[in-house]
Write an enzyme that holds these catalytic residues in place. Structure first.
Site, short mmCIF file in Angstrom:
data_model
loop_
_atom_site.label_atom_id
_atom_site.label_comp_id
_atom_site.label_asym_id
_atom_site.label_seq_id
_atom_site.Cartn_x
_atom_site.Cartn_y
_atom_site.Cartn_z
N THR A 23 0.67 -1.36 0.04
CA THR A 23 0.19 -0.11 0.29
C THR A 23 0.81 1.15 -0.11
O THR A 23 1.89 1.20 0.42
CB THR A 23 -1.04 0.05 1.21
OG1 THR A 23 -1.61 1.12 1.32
CG2 THR A 23 -0.03 -0.28 2.63
N TYR A 45 -1.75 -0.01 10.36
CA TYR A 45 -1.83 -0.83 9.01
C TYR A 45 -0.82 -0.53 8.05
O TYR A 45 -0.09 -1.42 7.76
CB TYR A 45 -3.28 -0.22 8.58
CG TYR A 45 -3.39 -0.43 6.92
CD1 TYR A 45 -3.44 -1.81 6.54
CD2 TYR A 45 -3.18 0.45 5.97
CE1 TYR A 45 -3.36 -2.31 5.21
CE2 TYR A 45 -3.40 0.15 4.66
CZ TYR A 45 -3.53 -1.24 4.20
OH TYR A 45 -3.50 -1.65 2.86
#
EC number: 5.1.3.2
Length: 326
Positions: free
Chosen positions: A119, A143
């Site tokens: 990501t 995250y």
């Protein structure tokens, strides 16, 4: 490389299922490995499903021995940024410990090709835009940190154990299969396009915009929306690249074009022909004002380029969400 078996871990989820569709269309044999905590059995349509958890080493070894895949695609992560702040332990348990367990099982099985769903959150707050792969990685939430830790582990597995990998750093995945067979289905939903479409469909009160005073062209955040089928294509190209002997590499996946939240909402209204209430509230902690990819490296390494624009993203998403009410 057609005919090769590929283990798609998390293949019943949003991006994983679209990648299985693309793998099958290109002659591969996708095998889904999923615990179905967030994935959907209805999305397993292009190959067999094996139920299991990436933290279960014995189950992983059983499935790897049974199907003997040539490569692994890993999508089985917890992804909701807000939840990662509330419950970081679960994110470290699944995203880090689970991935390390998967990597060890892959190594034991002799697999040398591993594609990792990462990501742009590993970059943290952008120092320059568009972001390229040399941008510093300073994630600002659990995250992003869990994904960054796995990226570091993959570099070590490559250097010391010969497990080659392609790390794919997504920007904003969006859209759906144009035939409406599969699409975005998260519980709870946190992504802008499905939330706005639900507002247009009257399934929610309206749409909230976090921040309207950013230093952007209209004061709202800028994001790079990339069609899920373009992401799927990049993953299949990454498998082909590794199976042909390609070296480990990290690549951005985005269009290189930024869209403001206001522009996005206007485009959704154009497609849906249904105006909906929009409320502008304060900024959300941790949001970057602009996240746009430099995708030159993915073009150079994989020969990949996005095929779909924002209007096609929204049209495919509208088709999916307006026909299904999960």
């Amino acid at each position: 490389m057609a005919g090769e078996t590929v283990l798609v871990v998390g293949g019943a989820g949003y991006i994983g299922s679209h990648t299985c569709l693309d793998l099958a269309n290109k002659g591969y044999k996708p095998v889904v490995f999923d615990n179905f905590s967030n994935g959907h059995r209805e999305f397993v349509r292009w190959g067999p499903a094996e139920e299991g958890d990436i933290r279960d080493r014995s189950r992983l070894e059983e499935v790897l021995a049974k199907h003997k895949p040539s490569a692994i695609l890993h999508f089985a992560a917890l992804i909701e940024v807000g939840e990662s702040v509330k419950d970081p332990v679960s994110f470290y348990d699944n995203n880090v410990i689970g991935t390390l367990t998967l990597l060890s099982a892959a190594q034991t099985a002799g697999i040398k090709a591993f594609v990792f769903s990462s990501t742009c959150a590993t970059y943290g707050l952008p120092q320059s835009v568009p972001l390229d792969e040399t941008h510093r990685q300073v994630p600002i939430n659990p995250y992003g940190r869990t994904k960054y830790i796995v990226e570091q582990a993959l570099a070590d597995y490559d250097h010391y154990k010969g497990l080659r990998s392609v790390i794919l750093r997504y920007f904003n995945a969006a859209g759906a299969d144009f035939e409406g067979r599969i699409g975005e289905w998260h519980q709870p939903e946190t992504h802008a396009i499905p939330l706005a479409i639900d507002a247009a469909l009257g399934r929610r009160q309206g749409f909230k915009v976090f921040g309207s005073d950013y230093e952007t062209r209209d004061g709202t955040c800028v994001r790079d929306y990339i069609h899920v089928l373009d992401l799927a294509d990049a993953h299949v190209r990454a498998v082909e690249y590794l199976l042909k002997g390609g070296d480990s590499v990290a690549l951005n996946l985005g269009t290189g074009t930024g869209t403001t939240v206001k522009e996005l909402l206007g485009a959704i209204e154009d497609v849906s022909k249904r105006p909906f209430p929009v409320e502008y509230i304060g900024r959300r902690e941790g949001d970057s004002h602009t996240l746009v990819a430099n995708n030159d490296k993915a073009r150079d390494v994989l020969g990949w380029a996005p095929q779909y624009d924002l209007s096609q993203i929204i049209q495919s998403a509208w088709n999916w969400h307006s026909r299904s009410n999960h």
